[in-house]
Design a protein around this motif. Structure first.
Motif, PDB file in Angstrom:
ATOM      1  N   ASN A   1       0.854  -1.195   0.000  1.00  0.00           N
ATOM      2  CA  ASN A   1       0.000   0.000   0.000  1.00  0.00           C
ATOM      3  C   ASN A   1       0.886   1.238   0.000  1.00  0.00           C
ATOM      4  OD1 ASN A   1      -1.783   2.073   0.382  1.00  0.00           O
ATOM      5  ND2 ASN A   1      -2.820   1.170   2.123  1.00  0.00           N
ATOM      6  N   ILE A   2       0.716   2.086  -1.002  1.00  0.00           N
ATOM      7  CA  ILE A   2       1.600   3.259  -1.067  1.00  0.00           C
ATOM      8  C   ILE A   2       0.999   4.496  -0.397  1.00  0.00           C
ATOM      9  CG2 ILE A   2       2.687   2.477  -3.202  1.00  0.00           C
ATOM     10  CD1 ILE A   2       1.224   4.836  -4.595  1.00  0.00           C
TER      11      ILE A   2
ATOM     12  N   SER B   1      -8.725   4.174  -6.074  1.00  0.00           N
ATOM     13  CA  SER B   1     -10.162   3.894  -5.972  1.00  0.00           C
ATOM     14  C   SER B   1     -10.869   5.026  -5.222  1.00  0.00           C
ATOM     15  CB  SER B   1     -10.388   2.547  -5.277  1.00  0.00           C
ATOM     16  OG  SER B   1      -9.801   2.537  -3.996  1.00  0.00           O
TER      17      SER B   1
ATOM     18  N   GLU C   1      -0.991   0.223  -8.072  1.00  0.00           N
ATOM     19  CA  GLU C   1       0.115  -0.746  -8.089  1.00  0.00           C
ATOM     20  C   GLU C   1      -0.408  -2.026  -8.716  1.00  0.00           C
ATOM     21  OE1 GLU C   1       2.893  -0.584  -4.350  1.00  0.00           O
ATOM     22  OE2 GLU C   1       0.819  -0.501  -3.699  1.00  0.00           O
TER      23      GLU C   1
ATOM     24  N   GLY D   1      -7.837  -1.671  -5.376  1.00  0.00           N
ATOM     25  CA  GLY D   1      -8.512  -0.744  -4.464  1.00  0.00           C
ATOM     26  C   GLY D   1     -10.018  -0.891  -4.619  1.00  0.00           C
TER      27      GLY D   1
HETATM   28  C1  PHB Z   1      -6.474   2.401  -4.276  1.00  0.00           C
HETATM   29  O1  PHB Z   1      -7.178   3.041  -3.494  1.00  0.00           O
HETATM   30  O2  PHB Z   1      -6.889   2.111  -5.384  1.00  0.00           O
HETATM   31  C2  PHB Z   1      -5.093   2.016  -3.876  1.00  0.00           C
HETATM   32  C3  PHB Z   1      -4.410   2.774  -2.953  1.00  0.00           C
HETATM   33  C4  PHB Z   1      -3.121   2.398  -2.590  1.00  0.00           C
HETATM   34  C5  PHB Z   1      -2.548   1.278  -3.142  1.00  0.00           C
HETATM   35  C6  PHB Z   1      -3.240   0.520  -4.066  1.00  0.00           C
HETATM   36  C7  PHB Z   1      -4.537   0.880  -4.421  1.00  0.00           C
HETATM   37  O3  PHB Z   1      -1.285   0.934  -2.779  1.00  0.00           O
END
Ligand code: PHB
Length: 250
Positions: free
Chosen positions: A127-128, A141, A197, A202
């Motif tokens: 999770n970034i 998302s 990613e 998400g």
């Molecule tokens: C997302 O909300 O789509 C999301 C956010 C962080 C991530 C991957 C997906 O690392």
């Protein structure tokens, strides 16, 4: 507020100094701050001294500078984000306990997605996002939910601007995005595999103020190929709970 010789107000300069700090750059020397804020060294020095004196910046024994706790305290006091976070936390904890994946709350701020809370789990996947971190609206998302429900003027401006890819799967075609946003408004949820990613999906739903305006997005980040049905159900129940809690706030 008095202007400097460049025509800039003191407030603008203070903001420029504070904005040299970010999630990856939390500690700096006065010289670095001055360079990044494009201020003459003597001005940077004076401003840092004054900001340390009033607690908006802190200085350690090695004379390195970071954002002050007083700034955090003032920013949170009575802020809408804090009220929203307080209403949301019990519901986020429930989602997080059941799904054991990252659970996050985001709001629209200055044309971007700003994450105001994130709960993680030791065994959750990648999770970034970070608390107080930002992502482009068209990519995550949460951002897609906020963009779908945001003002039309905002949507048009974002779709007409530069839509940069965060991952190879970020949707950057305005026509495709417009269709996706309409579907999000219709379905009340988005499932966005790989848009931030490649390894994760998400899932996000809108959080409404009472029955009205969308004020936030609640999301989970799942490992890419996890089934999403359970997450959608949990998120919807939590978003409804948060709306009720917000309505009950004094
Ligand atoms: C997302 O909300 O789509 C999301 C956010 C962080 C991530 C991957 C997906 O690392």
């Amino acid at each position: 507020m008095a202007n400097s010789r460049s025509g800039e107000t003191v407030t603008e300069r203070v903001v420029r100094v504070l904005e040299t700090f970010n999630a990856d750059r939390t500690v700096q020397t006065t010289a670095e701050i001055g360079r990044r804020a494009m201020l003459p060294p003597s001005t940077a020095h004076r401003m840092v001294v004054e900001l340390v004196e009033c607690g908006l910046l802190d200085r350690d024994e090695e004379q390195r500078v970071r954002l002050g706790m007083r700034l955090w305290e003032l920013a949170l006091r009575g802020s809408r984000a804090l009220r929203l976070r307080q209403a949301a936390l019990p519901f986020m904890e429930r989602v997080q306990a059941r799904l054991r994946e990252h659970t996050q709350l985001a709001v629209l701020e200055n044309d971007e997605t700003l994450f105001i809370e994130r709960l993680s789990h030791g065994r959750a996947g990648a999770n970034i996002t970070r608390i107080a971190g930002r992502l482009p609206l068209h990519a995550s998302s949460s951002g897609l939910v906020l963009l779908a429900h945001g003002p039309e003027e905002l949507r048009e401006r974002i779709l007409a601007g530069r839509l940069e890819a965060v991952s190879p799967e970020t949707m950057t075609d305005p026509k495709q995005l417009r269709r996706l946003l309409a579907r999000i408004r219709h379905d009340g949820v988005v499932v966005a595999p790989g848009t931030i990613e490649t390894v994760s999906t998400g899932v996000a739903v809108p959080v409404r103020e009472g029955r009205g305006e969308v004020i936030a997005a609640l999301s989970v980040v799942l490992p890419r190929d996890t089934p999403t049905g359970g997450a959608v159900k949990e998120l919807r129940a939590a978003a409804a709970g948060i709306s009720t809690a917000i309505a009950a706030q004094p």
